[in-house]
Scaffold this motif. Structure first.
Motif, PDB file in Angstrom:
ATOM      1  N   LEU A   1       0.834  -1.202   0.000  1.00 30.15           N
ATOM      2  CA  LEU A   1       0.000   0.000   0.000  1.00 30.15           C
ATOM      3  C   LEU A   1       0.868   1.251   0.000  1.00 30.15           C
ATOM      4  O   LEU A   1       0.602   2.200  -0.705  1.00 30.15           O
ATOM      5  CB  LEU A   1      -0.932   0.010   1.214  1.00 30.15           C
ATOM      6  CG  LEU A   1      -2.131  -0.927   1.128  1.00 30.15           C
ATOM      7  CD1 LEU A   1      -2.878  -0.955   2.438  1.00 30.15           C
ATOM      8  CD2 LEU A   1      -3.069  -0.500   0.012  1.00 30.15           C
ATOM      9  N   ARG A   2       1.933   1.226   0.821  1.00 30.99           N
ATOM     10  CA  ARG A   2       2.836   2.382   0.880  1.00 30.99           C
ATOM     11  C   ARG A   2       3.443   2.635  -0.492  1.00 30.99           C
ATOM     12  O   ARG A   2       3.488   3.765  -0.956  1.00 30.99           O
ATOM     13  CB  ARG A   2       3.957   2.124   1.881  1.00 30.99           C
ATOM     14  CG  ARG A   2       3.563   2.426   3.286  1.00 30.99           C
ATOM     15  CD  ARG A   2       4.751   2.926   4.077  1.00 30.99           C
ATOM     16  NE  ARG A   2       4.324   3.307   5.401  1.00 30.99           N
ATOM     17  CZ  ARG A   2       4.488   2.569   6.486  1.00 30.99           C
ATOM     18  NH1 ARG A   2       5.098   1.418   6.409  1.00 30.99           N
ATOM     19  NH2 ARG A   2       4.052   2.985   7.656  1.00 30.99           N
ATOM     20  N   THR A   3       3.908   1.548  -1.117  1.00 34.56           N
ATOM     21  CA  THR A   3       4.542   1.686  -2.425  1.00 34.56           C
ATOM     22  C   THR A   3       3.562   2.264  -3.437  1.00 34.56           C
ATOM     23  O   THR A   3       3.904   3.166  -4.192  1.00 34.56           O
ATOM     24  CB  THR A   3       5.023   0.314  -2.941  1.00 34.56           C
ATOM     25  OG1 THR A   3       5.675  -0.354  -1.878  1.00 34.56           O
ATOM     26  CG2 THR A   3       5.960   0.476  -4.109  1.00 34.56           C
ATOM     27  N   ILE A   4       2.345   1.752  -3.423  1.00 42.65           N
ATOM     28  CA  ILE A   4       1.330   2.264  -4.350  1.00 42.65           C
ATOM     29  C   ILE A   4       1.187   3.757  -4.159  1.00 42.65           C
ATOM     30  O   ILE A   4       1.183   4.525  -5.101  1.00 42.65           O
ATOM     31  CB  ILE A   4      -0.050   1.597  -4.112  1.00 42.65           C
ATOM     32  CG1 ILE A   4      -0.014   0.131  -4.488  1.00 42.65           C
ATOM     33  CG2 ILE A   4      -1.129   2.312  -4.918  1.00 42.65           C
ATOM     34  CD1 ILE A   4      -1.326  -0.578  -4.235  1.00 42.65           C
ATOM     35  N   PHE A   5       1.084   4.151  -2.895  1.00 44.44           N
ATOM     36  CA  PHE A   5       0.820   5.547  -2.659  1.00 44.44           C
ATOM     37  C   PHE A   5       1.989   6.453  -2.974  1.00 44.44           C
ATOM     38  O   PHE A   5       1.810   7.566  -3.453  1.00 44.44           O
ATOM     39  CB  PHE A   5       0.291   5.789  -1.247  1.00 44.44           C
ATOM     40  CG  PHE A   5      -0.858   6.720  -1.313  1.00 44.44           C
ATOM     41  CD1 PHE A   5      -0.678   8.069  -1.195  1.00 44.44           C
ATOM     42  CD2 PHE A   5      -2.109   6.241  -1.641  1.00 44.44           C
ATOM     43  CE1 PHE A   5      -1.740   8.934  -1.351  1.00 44.44           C
ATOM     44  CE2 PHE A   5      -3.170   7.091  -1.810  1.00 44.44           C
ATOM     45  CZ  PHE A   5      -2.987   8.438  -1.661  1.00 44.44           C
TER      46      PHE A   5
END
Lengths: 286, 190
Positions: free
Chosen positions: B27-31
């Motif tokens: 999720l962090r990477t996506i964001f």
């Protein structure tokens, strides 16, 4: 305890109570209860794991779609749409929480509104040379004028004087002054700790609550070790370094020597523990 | 028999921890990579109604949480005088008593731009949380003073993250005051 139980566990307990009424032997009953509880826990965890796996896979697919610049909406999969929104919102939420943490870590005031905006709580974080030290808190009442309602600021700081200066007309300046003073105090106090911890050969003769005076007794290296008294005065309470350093010794040649003039500079220009460690390393003191 | 269940429970708990960590990372990477575009999509997608009651409730709860967090962030930005535009967090180690993270922040304090990278270690002792900065790299744009570079170097050496930001704020306020004073004295038409 009750609120944490899953519906399944409630069912099992009822079942167990029924068995109890039916008259099992006590030891068998205990064993049976425990086994049932474990079974339920395993089932619950298995379900949670499966759900997580499903979610994680969905998020990976989402990430893939985004990287490939594919449309995120899948018209023939309405359920997928909801899941996607949930994942995106969760990702956004995580980023926001990271930002909150970042503000906290860089020494922010962590301002929180309380009592429906009638008051705010702020935190003053202190640190010295990378080590986070104490945090102080304060509640400010905002109903008519700005008033300090609760706090744990050390009494040695002139809080009332700071408040009188800035509290009404410039809240940020007030907070800044307090933060500066608290950090400087924490820094001076930490130096005293570090001197005691790292430079055992130097004795801390005198210190005080405000840590604005520090008297150290060093031992001069020589044929006959001599005592040298260093007095550090911190005239500026927003600073961690002294404004005045005096060197005294029974032996006047020591206190007047170029070596000790250098040491005096060291004590003026670097934190106490750093200066003393350097002095020791150079063989000036024991 | 009991043991079999206990073993399975332990294994499941570990798997759950791992999956949660994996999800967080993804999720962090996506964001980080696509935050802007996602916010756009979210705005358009959220107009539609779909799915059952429970899902809708979960979604609207998330929406509320996000709105609250944004509101809080605006508050912190205002009172701290520091605006963070980028925030990248990497968890290097996480256990019951120890947490090691690397953070990369970019933002501005008034007209001064900064990029700060640091590592922080947290250890939970019995009654206290010990936290320290173990690495610090600072880049500041918009300041031409030689003294300031010396100051920044010193901060990097001593790992004094908090002192850096406190000083940055004070410095930027003085720059602003100086600018306003200068403007005040400029003759109209200059």
């Amino acid at each position: 305890m009750d609120s944490q139980m899953e519906p399944m566990e409630h069912g099992v307990l009822n079942h167990l109570m029924a068995l109890e009424r039916g008259g099992m032997r006590p030891q068998d009953q205990h064993q049976f209860e425990r086994l049932e509880m474990l079974k339920v826990k395993a089932l619950t965890l298995r379900a949670k794991r499966d759900q997580l796996k499903h979610q994680t896979d969905a998020i990976k697919i989402l990430k893939d779609k985004i990287s490939k610049d594919l449309p995120l909406q899948d018209d023939d999969n309405a359920g997928g749409l909801i899941e996607m929104q949930q994942s995106l919102l969760t990702a956004w939420k995580m980023q926001l929480k990271d930002l909150q943490r970042a503000h906290h870590l860089i020494g922010g005031y962590d301002l929180v509104e309380c009592k429906e905006g009638k008051s705010v709580c702020v935190a003053f974080h202190t640190a010295f040379e990378g080590v986070y030290l104490d945090t102080y808190n304060m509640e400010l009442d905002l109903t008519r004028t700005v008033q300090i309602s609760r706090h744990n600021i050390p009494p040695s700081l002139p809080l009332e004087s700071f408040a009188k200066q800035n509290l009404q007309k410039d809240l940020k300046a007030f907070l800044r002054t307090l933060s500066q003073n608290l950090n400087a105090l924490a820094g001076r106090r930490q130096q005293v700790s570090l001197v005691k911890e790292l430079v055992g050969s130097v004795e801390v003769m005198e210190s005080n609550q405000l840590c604005n005076i520090l008297v150290l007794m060093c031992t001069e290296q020589g044929e006959t070790p001599k005592a040298v008294l260093c007095t550090l005065e911190y005239g500026d309470l927003t600073q961690c370094l002294p404004t005045r350093v005096s060197i005294e010794s029974e032996d006047k040649t020591i206190s007047e020597s170029p070596q000790w003039k250098k040491n005096q500079s060291l004590l003026l220009e670097s934190p106490a523990h750093t200066a003393l460690l350097t002095m020791r390393r150079m063989g000036s003191i024991a | 028999m009991e043991q079999k269940y206990e073993e399975e429970i332990q294994m499941l708990q570990q798997e759950i921890e791992m999956l949660e960590a994996e999800q967080e990372e993804t999720l962090r990477t996506i964001f980080i990579k696509h935050g802007d575009r996602l916010q756009e999509e979210l705005k358009s997608v959220c107009e539609e109604r779909g799915g059952g009651g429970a899902h809708k409730r979960a979604l609207s709860k998330l929406h509320t949480e996000v709105r609250e967090l944004e509101k809080d962030l605006r508050r912190q930005t205002e009172i701290n005088g520091i605006a963070l535009n980028e925030c990248f967090v990497k968890t290097l180690h996480k256990s019951e008593r120890k947490l090691v993270q690397q953070l990369r922040l970019a933002g501005h304090c008034s007209v001064l731009l900064f990029q700060v990278e640091f590592a922080v270690t947290e250890i939970q002792e019995d009654d206290a949380l010990l936290r320290r900065v173990t690495e610090l790299n600072i880049v500041v744009d918009g300041v031409e003073f030689k003294d300031f570079s010396a100051f920044v170097s010193r901060m990097e050496d001593t790992k004094d993250l908090l002192l850096f930001f406190r000083t940055l704020r004070t410095f930027s306020e003085r720059c602003e005051e100086r600018r306003q004073t200068f403007q005040h004295f400029q003759a109209p038409g200059d």
